[in-house]
Design a protein around this motif. Structure first.
Motif, PDB file in Angstrom:
ATOM      1  N   UNK A  70      26.936  -6.765 -14.004  1.00 48.90           N
ATOM      2  CA  UNK A  70      25.621  -5.866 -13.919  1.00 48.90           C
ATOM      3  C   UNK A  70      25.823  -4.318 -13.976  1.00 48.90           C
ATOM      4  N   UNK A  71      27.257  -3.945 -13.955  1.00 49.58           N
ATOM      5  CA  UNK A  71      27.558  -2.498 -14.223  1.00 49.58           C
ATOM      6  C   UNK A  71      26.886  -1.902 -15.293  1.00 49.58           C
ATOM      7  N   UNK A  72      26.716  -2.704 -16.482  1.00 47.67           N
ATOM      8  CA  UNK A  72      26.181  -2.079 -17.579  1.00 47.67           C
ATOM      9  C   UNK A  72      24.593  -1.776 -17.375  1.00 47.67           C
ATOM     10  N   UNK A  73      24.074  -2.518 -16.464  1.00 50.03           N
ATOM     11  CA  UNK A  73      22.722  -2.599 -16.293  1.00 50.03           C
ATOM     12  C   UNK A  73      22.249  -1.166 -15.390  1.00 50.03           C
ATOM     13  N   UNK A  74      23.159  -0.984 -14.418  1.00 42.91           N
ATOM     14  CA  UNK A  74      23.414  -0.006 -13.539  1.00 42.91           C
ATOM     15  C   UNK A  74      23.484   1.193 -14.263  1.00 42.91           C
ATOM     16  N   UNK A  75      24.463   1.180 -15.260  1.00 41.59           N
ATOM     17  CA  UNK A  75      24.786   2.643 -16.088  1.00 41.59           C
ATOM     18  C   UNK A  75      23.500   2.831 -16.912  1.00 41.59           C
ATOM     19  N   UNK A  76      22.721   1.802 -17.601  1.00 37.70           N
ATOM     20  CA  UNK A  76      21.809   1.953 -18.563  1.00 37.70           C
ATOM     21  C   UNK A  76      20.525   2.646 -17.552  1.00 37.70           C
ATOM     22  N   UNK A  77      20.283   2.372 -16.354  1.00 39.87           N
ATOM     23  CA  UNK A  77      19.210   2.738 -15.614  1.00 39.87           C
ATOM     24  C   UNK A  77      19.501   4.297 -15.394  1.00 39.87           C
ATOM     25  N   UNK A  78      20.827   4.737 -14.993  1.00 35.65           N
ATOM     26  CA  UNK A  78      20.953   5.881 -14.763  1.00 35.65           C
ATOM     27  C   UNK A  78      20.838   6.706 -16.117  1.00 35.65           C
ATOM     28  N   UNK A  79      21.336   6.260 -17.122  1.00 36.77           N
ATOM     29  CA  UNK A  79      20.984   7.045 -18.369  1.00 36.77           C
ATOM     30  C   UNK A  79      19.601   7.248 -18.518  1.00 36.77           C
ATOM     31  N   UNK A  80      18.783   6.210 -18.244  1.00 38.48           N
ATOM     32  CA  UNK A  80      17.361   6.363 -18.346  1.00 38.48           C
ATOM     33  C   UNK A  80      16.922   7.444 -17.628  1.00 38.48           C
ATOM     34  N   UNK A  81      17.323   7.545 -16.215  1.00 40.57           N
ATOM     35  CA  UNK A  81      16.831   8.463 -15.338  1.00 40.57           C
ATOM     36  C   UNK A  81      17.401   9.928 -15.881  1.00 40.57           C
ATOM     37  N   UNK A  82      18.390  10.237 -16.644  1.00 39.29           N
ATOM     38  CA  UNK A  82      19.049  11.289 -16.776  1.00 39.29           C
ATOM     39  C   UNK A  82      18.056  11.834 -18.168  1.00 39.29           C
ATOM     40  N   UNK A  83      17.772  10.957 -18.903  1.00 37.27           N
ATOM     41  CA  UNK A  83      16.848  11.254 -20.120  1.00 37.27           C
ATOM     42  C   UNK A  83      15.460  11.560 -19.782  1.00 37.27           C
TER      43      UNK A  83
END
Length: 130
Positions: A70-83
């Motif tokens: 699930x770490x790639x899901x959390x990383x994707x969510x963080x990238x979405x928030x940043x963008x």
């Protein structure tokens, strides 16, 4: 219905029991990174503008496999928030966190502004959230 004359309205089996509640035209623009080395290369952005002037955007990440890690899901969510924050700051010149708010959907916005009694009934029935 004359409201839909000239429009391609799909036939839905069983639709005799339902009535359309709005006709919205949406113009979509899609964005994605052109360089695979950039931080947001796995994200796609869609911006929809309606024929009644409302605009809403969404950012999504498409991930290959999330079944075990699930770490790639959390990383994707963080990238979405940043963008989203980056886009919002450059659009509003503000860093107030307002970008993290969930936007109203197109139909929800339309109904609130054009058929408020219907919107209130949908909320009361649990079909839309207030």
């Amino acid at each position: 219905d004359s409201l839909y004359n000239g429009y391609d309205v799909p036939y839905l089996a069983g639709a005799e029991r339902i009535a359309s509640l709005a006709r919205l035209e949406t113009f979509r623009t899609c964005y994605e990174a052109t360089n695979s080395d950039v931080e947001f290369s796995a994200l796609k952005v869609d911006v929809d503008k309606t024929d009644f002037g409302y605009m809403v955007g969404e950012v999504e990440a498409v991930l290959d496999d999330v079944s075990e890690d699930q770490s790639n899901v959390e990383a994707a969510k963080e990238n979405i928030r940043k963008l989203v924050d980056l886009i919002s700051i450059s659009e509003n010149n503000q860093g107030d966190g307002a970008s993290s708010m969930a936007a109203l959907g197109k139909l929800e916005y339309y109904t609130i502004n054009n058929h408020r009694d219907n919107y209130d009934a949908y909320v009361k029935a649990g079909a839309m959230m207030n």
